[in-house]
Design a protein around this motif. Structure first.
Motif, PDB file in Angstrom:
ATOM      1  N   MET A   1     -52.935  38.905-125.670  1.00 24.19           N
ATOM      2  CA  MET A   1     -52.997  38.230-126.957  1.00 24.19           C
ATOM      3  C   MET A   1     -53.815  39.013-127.974  1.00 24.19           C
ATOM      4  O   MET A   1     -54.010  38.562-129.093  1.00 24.19           O
ATOM      5  CB  MET A   1     -53.590  36.829-126.785  1.00 24.19           C
ATOM      6  N   ASP A   2     -54.321  40.179-127.596  1.00 24.28           N
ATOM      7  CA  ASP A   2     -55.054  41.032-128.522  1.00 24.28           C
ATOM      8  C   ASP A   2     -54.109  41.906-129.340  1.00 24.28           C
ATOM      9  O   ASP A   2     -54.544  42.627-130.243  1.00 24.28           O
ATOM     10  CB  ASP A   2     -56.037  41.923-127.751  1.00 24.28           C
ATOM     11  N   LEU A   3     -52.803  41.856-129.028  1.00 25.87           N
ATOM     12  CA  LEU A   3     -51.836  42.651-129.764  1.00 25.87           C
ATOM     13  C   LEU A   3     -51.648  42.094-131.171  1.00 25.87           C
ATOM     14  O   LEU A   3     -51.800  40.893-131.400  1.00 25.87           O
ATOM     15  CB  LEU A   3     -50.485  42.634-129.036  1.00 25.87           C
ATOM     16  N   PRO A   4     -51.286  42.950-132.138  1.00 31.07           N
ATOM     17  CA  PRO A   4     -50.944  42.469-133.470  1.00 31.07           C
ATOM     18  C   PRO A   4     -49.768  41.502-133.378  1.00 31.07           C
ATOM     19  O   PRO A   4     -48.859  41.708-132.558  1.00 31.07           O
ATOM     20  CB  PRO A   4     -50.563  43.756-134.227  1.00 31.07           C
ATOM     21  N   PRO A   5     -49.731  40.452-134.216  1.00 26.83           N
ATOM     22  CA  PRO A   5     -48.652  39.451-134.119  1.00 26.83           C
ATOM     23  C   PRO A   5     -47.257  40.045-134.171  1.00 26.83           C
ATOM     24  O   PRO A   5     -46.348  39.567-133.481  1.00 26.83           O
ATOM     25  CB  PRO A   5     -48.930  38.557-135.338  1.00 26.83           C
ATOM     26  N   GLU A   6     -47.060  41.100-134.986  1.00 28.38           N
ATOM     27  CA  GLU A   6     -45.727  41.670-135.121  1.00 28.38           C
ATOM     28  C   GLU A   6     -45.271  42.409-133.867  1.00 28.38           C
ATOM     29  O   GLU A   6     -44.081  42.696-133.703  1.00 28.38           O
ATOM     30  CB  GLU A   6     -45.667  42.614-136.323  1.00 28.38           C
ATOM     31  N   GLU A   7     -46.189  42.727-132.957  1.00 29.30           N
ATOM     32  CA  GLU A   7     -45.838  43.437-131.730  1.00 29.30           C
ATOM     33  C   GLU A   7     -45.587  42.506-130.549  1.00 29.30           C
ATOM     34  O   GLU A   7     -45.100  42.945-129.505  1.00 29.30           O
ATOM     35  CB  GLU A   7     -46.938  44.440-131.363  1.00 29.30           C
ATOM     36  N   LEU A   8     -45.899  41.236-130.703  1.00 30.11           N
ATOM     37  CA  LEU A   8     -45.716  40.286-129.602  1.00 30.11           C
ATOM     38  C   LEU A   8     -44.243  40.120-129.239  1.00 30.11           C
ATOM     39  O   LEU A   8     -43.914  39.799-128.093  1.00 30.11           O
ATOM     40  CB  LEU A   8     -46.302  38.924-129.983  1.00 30.11           C
ATOM     41  N   GLN A   9     -43.351  40.335-130.206  1.00 29.29           N
ATOM     42  CA  GLN A   9     -41.918  40.164-129.955  1.00 29.29           C
ATOM     43  C   GLN A   9     -41.381  41.153-128.937  1.00 29.29           C
ATOM     44  O   GLN A   9     -40.318  40.935-128.353  1.00 29.29           O
ATOM     45  CB  GLN A   9     -41.143  40.300-131.258  1.00 29.29           C
ATOM     46  N   PHE A  10     -42.118  42.248-128.710  1.00 33.45           N
ATOM     47  CA  PHE A  10     -41.643  43.286-127.798  1.00 33.45           C
ATOM     48  C   PHE A  10     -42.117  43.059-126.354  1.00 33.45           C
ATOM     49  O   PHE A  10     -41.820  43.871-125.479  1.00 33.45           O
ATOM     50  CB  PHE A  10     -42.108  44.658-128.280  1.00 33.45           C
ATOM     51  N   LEU A  11     -42.853  41.988-126.119  1.00 33.41           N
ATOM     52  CA  LEU A  11     -43.312  41.697-124.761  1.00 33.41           C
ATOM     53  C   LEU A  11     -42.133  41.355-123.867  1.00 33.41           C
ATOM     54  O   LEU A  11     -41.252  40.584-124.240  1.00 33.41           O
ATOM     55  CB  LEU A  11     -44.304  40.533-124.768  1.00 33.41           C
ATOM     56  N   THR A  12     -42.124  41.912-122.677  1.00 34.08           N
ATOM     57  CA  THR A  12     -41.100  41.572-121.693  1.00 34.08           C
ATOM     58  C   THR A  12     -41.563  40.367-120.872  1.00 34.08           C
ATOM     59  O   THR A  12     -42.686  39.879-121.046  1.00 34.08           O
ATOM     60  CB  THR A  12     -40.844  42.763-120.755  1.00 34.08           C
ATOM     61  N   THR A  13     -40.702  39.909-119.971  1.00 32.92           N
ATOM     62  CA  THR A  13     -41.077  38.791-119.110  1.00 32.92           C
ATOM     63  C   THR A  13     -42.311  39.118-118.284  1.00 32.92           C
ATOM     64  O   THR A  13     -43.223  38.299-118.145  1.00 32.92           O
ATOM     65  CB  THR A  13     -39.907  38.438-118.168  1.00 32.92           C
ATOM     66  N   THR A  14     -42.356  40.333-117.755  1.00 36.95           N
ATOM     67  CA  THR A  14     -43.524  40.770-116.978  1.00 36.95           C
ATOM     68  C   THR A  14     -44.774  40.822-117.842  1.00 36.95           C
ATOM     69  O   THR A  14     -45.859  40.423-117.409  1.00 36.95           O
ATOM     70  CB  THR A  14     -43.263  42.150-116.356  1.00 36.95           C
ATOM     71  N   ASP A  15     -44.627  41.311-119.071  1.00 36.85           N
ATOM     72  CA  ASP A  15     -45.769  41.384-119.988  1.00 36.85           C
ATOM     73  C   ASP A  15     -46.307  39.984-120.302  1.00 36.85           C
ATOM     74  O   ASP A  15     -47.523  39.777-120.387  1.00 36.85           O
ATOM     75  CB  ASP A  15     -45.365  42.071-121.292  1.00 36.85           C
ATOM     76  N   ILE A  16     -45.402  39.032-120.487  1.00 38.19           N
ATOM     77  CA  ILE A  16     -45.822  37.655-120.774  1.00 38.19           C
ATOM     78  C   ILE A  16     -46.625  37.088-119.607  1.00 38.19           C
ATOM     79  O   ILE A  16     -47.653  36.425-119.806  1.00 38.19           O
ATOM     80  CB  ILE A  16     -44.597  36.765-121.074  1.00 38.19           C
ATOM     81  N   LEU A  17     -46.166  37.358-118.389  1.00 44.10           N
ATOM     82  CA  LEU A  17     -46.899  36.890-117.211  1.00 44.10           C
ATOM     83  C   LEU A  17     -48.282  37.532-117.138  1.00 44.10           C
ATOM     84  O   LEU A  17     -49.278  36.849-116.851  1.00 44.10           O
ATOM     85  CB  LEU A  17     -46.103  37.214-115.945  1.00 44.10           C
ATOM     86  N   LYS A  18     -48.367  38.835-117.423  1.00 40.86           N
ATOM     87  CA  LYS A  18     -49.656  39.523-117.387  1.00 40.86           C
ATOM     88  C   LYS A  18     -50.609  38.960-118.442  1.00 40.86           C
ATOM     89  O   LYS A  18     -51.795  38.735-118.168  1.00 40.86           O
ATOM     90  CB  LYS A  18     -49.451  41.021-117.600  1.00 40.86           C
ATOM     91  N   GLU A  19     -50.092  38.748-119.651  1.00 42.21           N
ATOM     92  CA  GLU A  19     -50.927  38.196-120.718  1.00 42.21           C
ATOM     93  C   GLU A  19     -51.403  36.791-120.359  1.00 42.21           C
ATOM     94  O   GLU A  19     -52.560  36.427-120.604  1.00 42.21           O
ATOM     95  CB  GLU A  19     -50.134  38.150-122.027  1.00 42.21           C
ATOM     96  N   SER A  20     -50.528  36.005-119.769  1.00 42.68           N
ATOM     97  CA  SER A  20     -50.873  34.629-119.411  1.00 42.68           C
ATOM     98  C   SER A  20     -51.962  34.591-118.348  1.00 42.68           C
ATOM     99  O   SER A  20     -52.908  33.794-118.438  1.00 42.68           O
ATOM    100  CB  SER A  20     -49.624  33.892-118.906  1.00 42.68           C
ATOM    101  N   ILE A  21     -51.835  35.451-117.351  1.00 43.74           N
ATOM    102  CA  ILE A  21     -52.818  35.486-116.268  1.00 43.74           C
ATOM    103  C   ILE A  21     -54.182  35.949-116.765  1.00 43.74           C
ATOM    104  O   ILE A  21     -55.225  35.541-116.224  1.00 43.74           O
ATOM    105  CB  ILE A  21     -52.306  36.410-115.137  1.00 43.74           C
ATOM    106  N   SER A  22     -54.193  36.768-117.814  1.00 39.04           N
ATOM    107  CA  SER A  22     -55.463  37.301-118.319  1.00 39.04           C
ATOM    108  C   SER A  22     -56.224  36.321-119.202  1.00 39.04           C
ATOM    109  O   SER A  22     -57.426  36.492-119.426  1.00 39.04           O
ATOM    110  CB  SER A  22     -55.206  38.594-119.103  1.00 39.04           C
ATOM    111  N   ILE A  23     -55.572  35.287-119.719  1.00 38.83           N
ATOM    112  CA  ILE A  23     -56.222  34.362-120.659  1.00 38.83           C
ATOM    113  C   ILE A  23     -57.436  33.653-120.066  1.00 38.83           C
ATOM    114  O   ILE A  23     -58.493  33.572-120.721  1.00 38.83           O
ATOM    115  CB  ILE A  23     -55.188  33.346-121.199  1.00 38.83           C
ATOM    116  N   PRO A  24     -57.360  33.087-118.845  1.00 36.58           N
ATOM    117  CA  PRO A  24     -58.534  32.363-118.312  1.00 36.58           C
ATOM    118  C   PRO A  24     -59.789  33.216-118.195  1.00 36.58           C
ATOM    119  O   PRO A  24     -60.901  32.669-118.175  1.00 36.58           O
ATOM    120  CB  PRO A  24     -58.047  31.898-116.927  1.00 36.58           C
ATOM    121  N   LYS A  25     -59.656  34.536-118.128  1.00 41.30           N
ATOM    122  CA  LYS A  25     -60.829  35.393-118.007  1.00 41.30           C
ATOM    123  C   LYS A  25     -61.713  35.344-119.246  1.00 41.30           C
ATOM    124  O   LYS A  25     -62.895  35.686-119.186  1.00 41.30           O
ATOM    125  CB  LYS A  25     -60.390  36.838-117.738  1.00 41.30           C
TER     126      LYS A  25
END
Length: 318
Positions: A1-25
């Motif tokens: 979620m530290d990516l610029p908003p305009e770059e979030l559209q390029f996240l793949t399914t795997t990237d979304i899972l990685k970003e989600s898992i990192s949030i609780p930290k």
């Protein structure tokens, strides 16, 4: 979620899972308490309810011609109480996770107390959206039953190959619609929390956001449903019906392990739907004003909200 908003559209399914898992930290204590007080009871109830219903169903099936009014009364009461508990904790968990994740996204101070304070206002919006989703689910289930009846009437049941093929096609269509509506529900829940719309307006907004990202949503939802189905199947086989094959200790260990796995799956699932919302917004070039979102979240806590704040760079008046 530290990516610029305009770059979030390029996240793949795997990237979304990685970003989600990192949030609780970023706020481990808050997510630990949310998991312990909301997601754990939800996950435990999902698996453990069969431990209570299975014996009642076994008694009814063992003596099919006997009087089972007492068993049926207990079963119906338990199922009703279970559904109320399930829906309540599902909405509470969604409200807590989406609000906390959005607070971290806007650099708003995060605490378990603040999340609890926001839940009552968020819950009302989620509940209204949920009622519209239920109406949609009931409608498509009725349509499915209608097509099933028409299929049984129109198709020659003596032709086994044709009948099986028709049933496979029908159930495949049902599965596709079910996955889509589930994705719409999850995205509508996030919209209801983060934007000034809820109910059918949130569903319309989610319908627009899903365009172009329907396949990704389908993969995420189908994967979640398959994992949950596998967990339930193993729990039912080993813990509920495995008394003749497994020791009590083994069943307790397996049951505890599966509850823990389901807790993690549910937490990650709620985080994924939050991240997926930002991905959809970015894909449609709908910029998110973090300061406006910050104010919107503060409104749930009774903080001052500017009269002309807007969560995105477009007119959201509905």
């Amino acid at each position: 979620m530290d990516l610029p908003p305009e770059e979030l559209q390029f996240l793949t399914t795997t990237d979304i899972l990685k970003e989600s898992i990192s949030i609780p930290k970023h706020s481990p204590k808050t997510f630990y308490l949310i998991t312990l007080t909301l997601i754990f009871p939800l996950s435990f109830a999902i698996l453990a309810h069969s431990l209570f219903t299975a014996p009642l169903l076994a008694q009814i099936q063992q003596y099919p011609h006997g009087s089972h009014s007492n068993q049926w009364t207990k079963l119906l009461f338990f199922q009703f109480a279970y559904l109320i508990f399930l829906f309540a904790f599902s909405l509470l968990s969604t409200a807590a996770v989406v609000f906390t994740a959005a607070s971290l996204y806007t650099a708003k101070p995060v605490s378990f107390a603040a999340t609890l304070a926001a839940i009552p206002s968020v819950f009302k919006r989620l509940f209204i959206t949920f009622l519209w989703v239920i109406l949609s689910m009931v409608t498509y289930n009725l349509v499915f039953l209608l097509f099933l009846v028409l299929l049984l009437i129109a198709v020659d049941t003596d032709n086994a190959l044709l009948f099986v093929f028709a049933m496979i096609v029908l159930f495949f269509m049902f599965l596709v619609v079910h996955v889509y509506i589930t994705a719409l529900w999850h995205l509508s829940s996030v919209v209801s929390v983060l934007e000034p719309v809820y109910g059918i307006a949130a569903m319309r907004k989610s319908f627009e956001l899903l365009k172009g990202r329907t396949r990704m949503a389908g993969v995420l939802v189908f994967g979640y449903l398959v994992i949950c189905g596998a967990i339930n199947a193993v729990f039912s086989t080993v813990v509920v019906h495995g008394g003749g094959y497994y020791s009590v200790f083994s069943r307790i260990v397996v049951g505890g392990f599966l509850v823990g796995v389901l807790v993690i799956v549910n937490l990650v699932g709620l985080l994924v739907q939050s991240v997926f919302y930002y991905v959809c917004k970015s894909y449609h070039n709908q910029g998110i004003d973090k300061s406006a979102l910050y104010d919107h979240l503060g409104g749930y806590l009774g903080e001052y909200v500017p009269l002309k704040s807007s969560i995105q760079m477009e007119n959201l008046d509905v």
